[in-house]
Design an enzyme around this catalytic site. Structure first.
Site, PDB file in Angstrom:
ATOM      1  N   GLY A  85      41.295   7.031  22.760  1.00 33.16           N
ATOM      2  CA  GLY A  85      41.145   8.058  24.097  1.00 33.16           C
ATOM      3  C   GLY A  85      40.979   9.406  23.524  1.00 33.16           C
ATOM      4  N   ASN A  86      41.180  10.467  24.398  1.00 32.57           N
ATOM      5  CA  ASN A  86      40.950  11.717  24.278  1.00 32.57           C
ATOM      6  C   ASN A  86      42.195  12.516  24.901  1.00 32.57           C
ATOM      7  OD1 ASN A  86      39.956  12.493  27.143  1.00 32.57           O
ATOM      8  ND2 ASN A  86      38.276  11.113  26.605  1.00 32.57           N
TER       9      ASN A  86
END
Length: 403
Positions: free
Chosen positions: A212-213
């Site tokens: 993810g981020n």
């Protein structure tokens, strides 16, 4: 849009009168000028001194001032105000309003009011449910007044939550939305459907881990609220974030790029515009483990496969009357990379920001952007994301006017 608005706040003799302080505080915080008119019974529940301190205006209760006998003109108040709010409004006051019984300063002010009137009832459940009260509320609605009540419950399906006064924050939001609608009535967004993507995507590695981020979704959610304020029907496709959105926005929750892709393609078909603000993962694990991967050995190799390119697909599907807006978060060669993305994905304009601008990207409340189209570039100073959203939506309106 309450900034600079003149609001007459009527307060009646209800136990909920203490909440009027919260209403005044929020109205003043939003830039409104507030004049309180209180009934004699209302003063039994809250003191005029408190209200005067909050509004910085003398509270009006009687037709004549007790100290010097000067007359308080209900007619002048009716001409001065941009809106009148009666909160709390007791069953007695509602009955007097519905039948024109002008026996106190509040009711005479109401009968002289040239501006829209909003009423927040407050009483016990039996009084609220009585046919006489319901008939009086219906009559007020027929006069064009707005009745502000809690959303839960109804006479047909149950009375849970009815009778009590709506919460101060929502009461103020109703007024805020009314003035938004008035201000943006001529917006090219009014009545249009806008699709917005926001937040990150999570691509599963195993049942407990993902790629993810750091995207918080703040920029996308600010854009959704700003478009809704201007009268658009907003579909917000949100990745896994904890932010909340107002009831004016239709929210579609997704987790992975695959889910966001499917939702975006389906929603874009009947959208007039789309703003692709989400930080979508570019890669996903080629295989997802069905059980938690145990730590064995020194190295773990993950084979990554590319995810769907949502912007490119929507650019391919875009019709001549649709506007497509993209975002580019760059670390280097920012303008060159943004312009390349604009052309490859057939965007109408792109919003560029850079990780080199500290405190303006993931998780921040601020942003510093440039808006780039094929013909021009506009740069903006660092500012809160709510204000950045206005700049972006202003540009969107410009493109919609050309369609």
């Amino acid at each position: 849009m309450l900034n600079g608005k003149k609001i007459v706040l009527g307060i009646t003799g209800s136990i909920a009168a203490y909440k009027a302080c919260l209403i005044v505080r929020q109205l003043v915080r939003k830039g409104a000028e507030v004049q309180v008119v209180i009934t004699p019974a209302g003063k039994e529940f809250i003191t005029p001194v408190t209200l005067s301190a909050l509004t910085r205006k003398p509270v009006i209760s009687e037709f004549f001032a007790q100290r010097d006998g000067s007359w308080h003109s209900h007619v002048d108040l009716g001409l001065w105000a941009d809106a009148m709010l009666i909160a709390p409004a007791t069953a007695s006051t509602i009955g007097k309003m519905a039948n024109g019984m002008a026996d106190n300063m509040l009711i005479t002010t109401y009968l002289s009011m040239k501006a829209p009137v909003f009423v927040a009832p407050a009483m016990d459940l039996d009084m609220y449910a009585h046919p006489a009260t319901q008939a009086n509320l219906d009559r007020l609605r027929s006069f064009g007044n707005t009745i502000i009540e809690p959303a839960s419950g109804s006479l047909a399906s149950g009375l849970e939550g009815k009778g009590r006064m709506e919460e101060p924050e929502e009461i103020v939001n109703v007024l805020d939305r009314y003035f938004d609608e008035q201000y943006y009535a001529g917006s090219p967004l009014c009545g249009k459907t806008v699709m917005i993507t926001a937040g990150p995507t999570y691509e599963k590695i195993d049942p407990v881990r993902f790629i993810g981020n750091y995207s918080s979704g703040k920029m996308g959610f600010a854009l959704a609220e700003e478009c809704a304020r201007r009268g658009a029907k907003v579909k917000l496709i949100a990745g896994p974030v904890s932010m909340k959105v107002s009831e004016r926005v239709e929210r579609i929750d997704v987790e992975s790029c695959e889910e966001m892709y499917d939702a975006a393609v389906a929603s874009f078909a009947d959208a007039h515009a789309a703003i692709l603000c989400a930080a979508v993962a570019d890669f996903r694990p080629e295989e997802v483990a069905l059980q938690k991967i145990k730590r064995e050995g020194e190295m773990l190799t993950l084979n990554l496969a590319p995810t769907h390119d949502i912007a490119a697909e929507l650019g391919r599907r875009k019709q001549g009357d649709q506007v497509l807006v993209g975002f580019a978060l760059e670390t280097n060669d920012e303008e060159q990379n943004a312009m390349s993305k604009l052309k490859r994905k057939k965007l109408d304009f792109i919003v560029l920001n850079s990780t080199r601008n500290e405190g303006t990207t993931f998780g921040s409340d601020d942003n510093r952007i440039a808006i780039i189209s094929e013909t021009e570039k506009k740069t903006f100073d660092k500012k809160p994301k709510t204000e950045v959203a206005r700049d972006i939506v202003d540009e969107l309106e410009t493109f919609l006017r050309r369609q």
